[in-house]
Design an enzyme around this catalytic site. Structure first.
Site, PDB file in Angstrom:
ATOM      1  N   ASP A   1      38.080  37.294  27.966  1.00  0.00           N
ATOM      2  CA  ASP A   1      38.098  35.900  27.530  1.00  0.00           C
ATOM      3  C   ASP A   1      36.822  35.542  26.774  1.00  0.00           C
ATOM      4  OD1 ASP A   1      40.496  35.626  28.889  1.00  0.00           O
ATOM      5  OD2 ASP A   1      39.504  34.983  30.741  1.00  0.00           O
TER       6      ASP A   1
ATOM      7  N   TYR B   1      34.996  46.303  36.346  1.00  0.00           N
ATOM      8  CA  TYR B   1      34.266  45.108  35.927  1.00  0.00           C
ATOM      9  C   TYR B   1      33.048  44.897  36.815  1.00  0.00           C
ATOM     10  CZ  TYR B   1      38.103  43.470  32.915  1.00  0.00           C
ATOM     11  OH  TYR B   1      39.050  43.340  31.926  1.00  0.00           O
TER      12      TYR B   1
END
Length: 311
Positions: free
Chosen positions: A58, A124
């Protein structure tokens, strides 16, 4: 025509995210896809460009390494683009256009390779800094403890941060679950969607500031934590929502029973309102993992490509 795999890193603060948007939106704030495609177009390939990323990030999310594949054909008959030339050309383009993206390497891959479908896992990292107890009184007091080097690179949270509660919550979230509660709501036209995901590992370990305490004494007042999440794939905003749950648990806003309820009742409507989705600032895509045999089966694969299992 040959297929290439691009390994790239980027700072997401000045980028719209991965996915290319309409031209008027790209002019205001570029996407990663839009910029990479512009750079590739300047190579003047003979074919139409179709860039496919392994992972979508994002706006505001960073990448230590993301991957994407693209097919390229040179206009000159019988000639192909050298992977090193692609890397150097794109980095020159990004430097010239002041884009916060760099290509780390380019590999030639089999024509059947797919950057997203062939990936077996993604990892992540989410960086957190806990303020001292004296900063708990107001929002402005909290922000005063943020080193300038950490702006847009970390999530600043208030004391307390109970690591034992966090570790217990991590074990609950690992494994195979229906994470519908942890995925951001999408339009009804997109349903039905598969929301079962596998979380291989969530770890929480002490972190470090970007600059040592000797260089930036302000960082010495903060307690740094690194949360790493490895899974096969993730729903939209799933990692940030997982981190939000861990922070809420660490601060005593929710209990382990609340987490169990969200897992046992998978639905966007079952999201606990005491949990805030973690902001994009502290999130980094660390690596994308591939099985080694994909590269070994290619007649075009280089020794470097065969050895490379992750980015």
């Amino acid at each position: 025509m040959r297929r290439y795999l691009l390994h790239m890193g980027y700072c997401g603060t000045r980028l719209r995210g991965i996915q290319k948007q309409k031209d008027e939106l790209e002019e205001r704030l570029s996407s990663v896809q839009g910029l990479v495609e512009k750079g590739l177009a300047s190579l003047c390939p003979a074919n139409t460009l179709q860039l496919c990323f392994s992972s979508r990030t994002d706006k505001g999310v960073h990448a230590v390494c993301n991957t994407a594949h693209v097919d390229l054909a040179r206009k000159a008959d019988g000639l192909f683009y050298d992977p090193n030339r692609i890397t150097h050309h794109l980095n020159y383009f990004f430097k010239k256009t002041n884009a916060d993206i760099r290509i780390h390497r380019t590999l030639e891959v089999p024509p059947t390779f797919h950057a997203r479908h062939d990936a077996i896992a993604r990892t992540y990292l989410y960086r957190i800094a806990v303020t001292p107890p004296s900063a708990c009184k107001s929002h402005f007091n909290k922000e005063a403890f943020l080193p300038s080097t950490e702006i847009n690179k970390i999530h600043l949270v208030r004391y307390p941060f109970d690591t034992e509660s966090v570790l217990s919550a991590c074990r609950m979230l690992e494994g195979v679950h229906d994470f519908a509660t942890f995925g951001a709501s999408i339009s009804k036209s997109s349903y039905p969607r598969e929301t079962t995901r596998i979380i291989h590992k969530i770890s929480v370990i002490p972190g470090q500031p970007l600059l040592k305490f000797d260089y930036d004494p302000l960082a010495s007042h903060l307690q740094f934590w690194d949360i790493t999440v490895r899974g096969s794939s993730f729903l939209y905003k799933q990692v940030r929502r997982i981190v939000g749950v861990l922070v809420a648990c660490a601060q005593g806003c929710i209990s382990s029973e609340d987490i169990k309820y969200m897992l046992d009742n998978p639905s966007p409507q079952k999201w606990n309102t005491h949990v805030q989705c973690a902001p994009p600032d502290g999130l980094f895509l660390l690596s994308v993992h591939y099985p080694s045999h994909i590269f070994m089966n290619s007649g075009h694969a280089t020794d470097n490509a065969v050895k490379q299992k992750t980015c």
